[in-house]
Write an enzyme that holds these catalytic residues in place. Sequence first.
Site, PDB file in Angstrom:
ATOM      1  N   GLY A  21       0.824  -1.198   0.000  1.00 42.91           N
ATOM      2  CA  GLY A  21       0.000   0.000   0.000  1.00 42.91           C
ATOM      3  C   GLY A  21       0.858   1.247   0.000  1.00 42.91           C
ATOM      4  N   SER A  50      -5.145   0.657  -0.105  1.00 42.60           N
ATOM      5  CA  SER A  50      -4.868   2.051  -0.472  1.00 42.60           C
ATOM      6  C   SER A  50      -5.539   2.442  -1.781  1.00 42.60           C
ATOM      7  CB  SER A  50      -3.355   2.275  -0.596  1.00 42.60           C
ATOM      8  OG  SER A  50      -2.702   2.157   0.643  1.00 42.60           O
ATOM      9  N   ALA A  53      -8.944   4.037  -1.393  1.00 44.69           N
ATOM     10  CA  ALA A  53      -9.113   5.271  -0.621  1.00 44.69           C
ATOM     11  C   ALA A  53      -9.633   6.386  -1.518  1.00 44.69           C
ATOM     12  CB  ALA A  53      -7.784   5.673   0.018  1.00 44.69           C
ATOM     13  N   GLY A  56      -9.089  11.408  -0.056  1.00 53.67           N
ATOM     14  CA  GLY A  56      -8.020  12.325  -0.386  1.00 53.67           C
ATOM     15  C   GLY A  56      -6.967  12.341   0.698  1.00 53.67           C
ATOM     16  N   GLU A 115     -14.156  18.048   4.039  1.00 54.12           N
ATOM     17  CA  GLU A 115     -14.728  16.799   4.527  1.00 54.12           C
ATOM     18  C   GLU A 115     -15.098  16.931   5.993  1.00 54.12           C
ATOM     19  OE1 GLU A 115     -12.334  13.429   3.523  1.00 54.12           O
ATOM     20  OE2 GLU A 115     -12.287  13.928   1.398  1.00 54.12           O
ATOM     21  N   HIS A 226     -17.691   3.374   8.276  1.00 54.06           N
ATOM     22  CA  HIS A 226     -17.992   4.451   7.336  1.00 54.06           C
ATOM     23  C   HIS A 226     -19.505   4.585   7.212  1.00 54.06           C
ATOM     24  CE1 HIS A 226     -17.998   7.083   3.883  1.00 54.06           C
ATOM     25  NE2 HIS A 226     -16.703   7.249   4.067  1.00 54.06           N
ATOM     26  N   ARG A 263     -17.441  10.975  11.744  1.00 50.59           N
ATOM     27  CA  ARG A 263     -18.038   9.782  11.162  1.00 50.59           C
ATOM     28  C   ARG A 263     -18.811   8.925  12.154  1.00 50.59           C
ATOM     29  NH1 ARG A 263     -13.208   7.771   7.060  1.00 50.59           N
ATOM     30  NH2 ARG A 263     -13.736   9.165   5.350  1.00 50.59           N
ATOM     31  N   HIS A 314     -14.816   0.026   8.247  1.00 48.72           N
ATOM     32  CA  HIS A 314     -14.020   0.710   7.226  1.00 48.72           C
ATOM     33  C   HIS A 314     -12.549   0.869   7.582  1.00 48.72           C
ATOM     34  CE1 HIS A 314     -12.951   3.489   4.082  1.00 48.72           C
ATOM     35  NE2 HIS A 314     -12.720   4.476   4.926  1.00 48.72           N
ATOM     36  N   GLU A 338      -2.103   1.574   8.296  1.00 52.57           N
ATOM     37  CA  GLU A 338      -3.241   1.120   9.077  1.00 52.57           C
ATOM     38  C   GLU A 338      -2.886  -0.023  10.024  1.00 52.57           C
ATOM     39  OE1 GLU A 338      -7.979   0.031   8.345  1.00 52.57           O
ATOM     40  OE2 GLU A 338      -6.673   0.445   6.626  1.00 52.57           O
ATOM     41  N   ARG A 349     -10.639   8.529  13.719  1.00 54.05           N
ATOM     42  CA  ARG A 349      -9.803   9.154  12.681  1.00 54.05           C
ATOM     43  C   ARG A 349     -10.528  10.296  11.975  1.00 54.05           C
ATOM     44  NH1 ARG A 349      -9.394   8.126   6.962  1.00 54.05           N
ATOM     45  NH2 ARG A 349     -11.052   6.591   7.234  1.00 54.05           N
ATOM     46  N   LEU A 355      -4.265   8.369   4.618  1.00 52.14           N
ATOM     47  CA  LEU A 355      -3.201   8.335   3.620  1.00 52.14           C
ATOM     48  C   LEU A 355      -2.039   9.232   4.047  1.00 52.14           C
ATOM     49  CD1 LEU A 355      -5.097   8.371   0.190  1.00 52.14           C
ATOM     50  CD2 LEU A 355      -3.824   6.479   1.212  1.00 52.14           C
TER      51      LEU A 355
END
Length: 470
Positions: A21, A50, A53, A56, A115, A226, A263, A314, A338, A349, A355
């Site tokens: 990844g 990865s 994803a 972003g 986001e 998620h 989330r 997720h 991860e 998170r 990323l």
Amino acid sequence: MTTSRHTGGERELTLVVVGSGVAGLFSALCAAAEGDVLVVTKGPLLASTSLLAQGGIAAAVGEDDSPELHAEDTFAAGRGLCRPGAVRALTEEAPARIQDLVELGVDFDEGLGLEGGHGRRRVVHAGGAATGDRVARVLAERVLEHPRIAVVEGERMLGLWQAGDRCVGVVTDGRAIPARATLIATGGASALWERTTNPAGAVGEGMAVAYQAGAALADLEFVQFHPTTLVDSSLLLSEALRGEGAVLLDEHGRRFTDELAPRDVVARAIAARGTVLLDLRQIDRGRFPTLIGSLMKEGYDPAQVPIPVAPAAHYTVGGVLTDLDGLSELPGLYVAGESAATGVHGANRLASNSLLECLVFGRRAALSALALPGLPGRLPDPTTPPAADPVTPDIRSRLWSDCGLIRSGEGLSRLLDAPHLLTRLIAKAALTREESRGSHYRADFPAVSDAFERHVVLRPGAEPVLERWL
């Protein structure tokens, strides 16, 4: 299949990377500036989580932004559990890591995305919702063309090679590979749950291998669900859609939550209503061609009708406990991405910090590994690793029902006799945390408790302990 210019046998390997990844590939490139690197992956080079994803990469690169503001949002999402040193490293180094990707050839989109949990537009995208795929492909290209990196595909790590208290390489299903430093970057464990956004192989194998070798695990109770995954599918509908104005509707066509709340809040609001609808009709769908195309293939026209969504497992917040340079409690063993528990995410998170974590701490691990002393002149024979516990449909069903979005002591206790090591450890961590915080919600302990403003750490042969990290 092997793709390489050398096998690592001519000279002592500086680093063996397990996993392909973003964390593993970027670490390999950073270490290869001064040493020889071998990348080992159980599947094709381009088959990591990865690539999926969508969100972003967060970085304070806007004129109205700063690392301090990025850090504030990260701390807020982490619900009092973010490791301060890790957050500082993540947010201060983020702009430089974005520039690294640009120099490597990643073509980022114009403008910055917004986001959930972010107070500024600070999320860089490549190809709309295809960021992970675009970044991973560029990194793979650079790895394959690098003269000091070898890549072996289709080889599975079974265990670690140890000399005394030091990790000196890995044992695979084909051989033992000595190296001054070993980096596990095998991804998370979210595919252990029945409903997931992850590929089937994301079952925490690297975490289990590290634990069996003596490394500590931490924060396993924090698994992020998620909020918006296509019903009866693993297709994730990126948070970036909500950042651009997509709204969530209940069965009566009414909005019922703040779409850009953290989330865990959005996921529980959706779960309380069962299936809900994500309305994309008012946004610029042309910014997300890959995602919209995937929806069309599934039989949905987002220009005409709202899309049915529900939460799915997720992201694994916890993993192998590391310091700020990716070093585990087993000397010679590094972990990034991860698979690691750096403490940077706390209890939940922040969107698009994952990323970024791969880049920042993958690089730190690589630079630290370069400073390790060489291997002893004579290594002990590697021992045969214990067989990995199989992941069965029953295990995945039990985790979904007893350790899902909302859990309780009764259900978690039932998992303590599961025939799967990591499942037992996840349950043990979740039982230890007798509160609700971030992505861990206990129906029998629904409030936040100051007594648990600490990390649950699991070490082989010992009871769970609560620790504060700086």
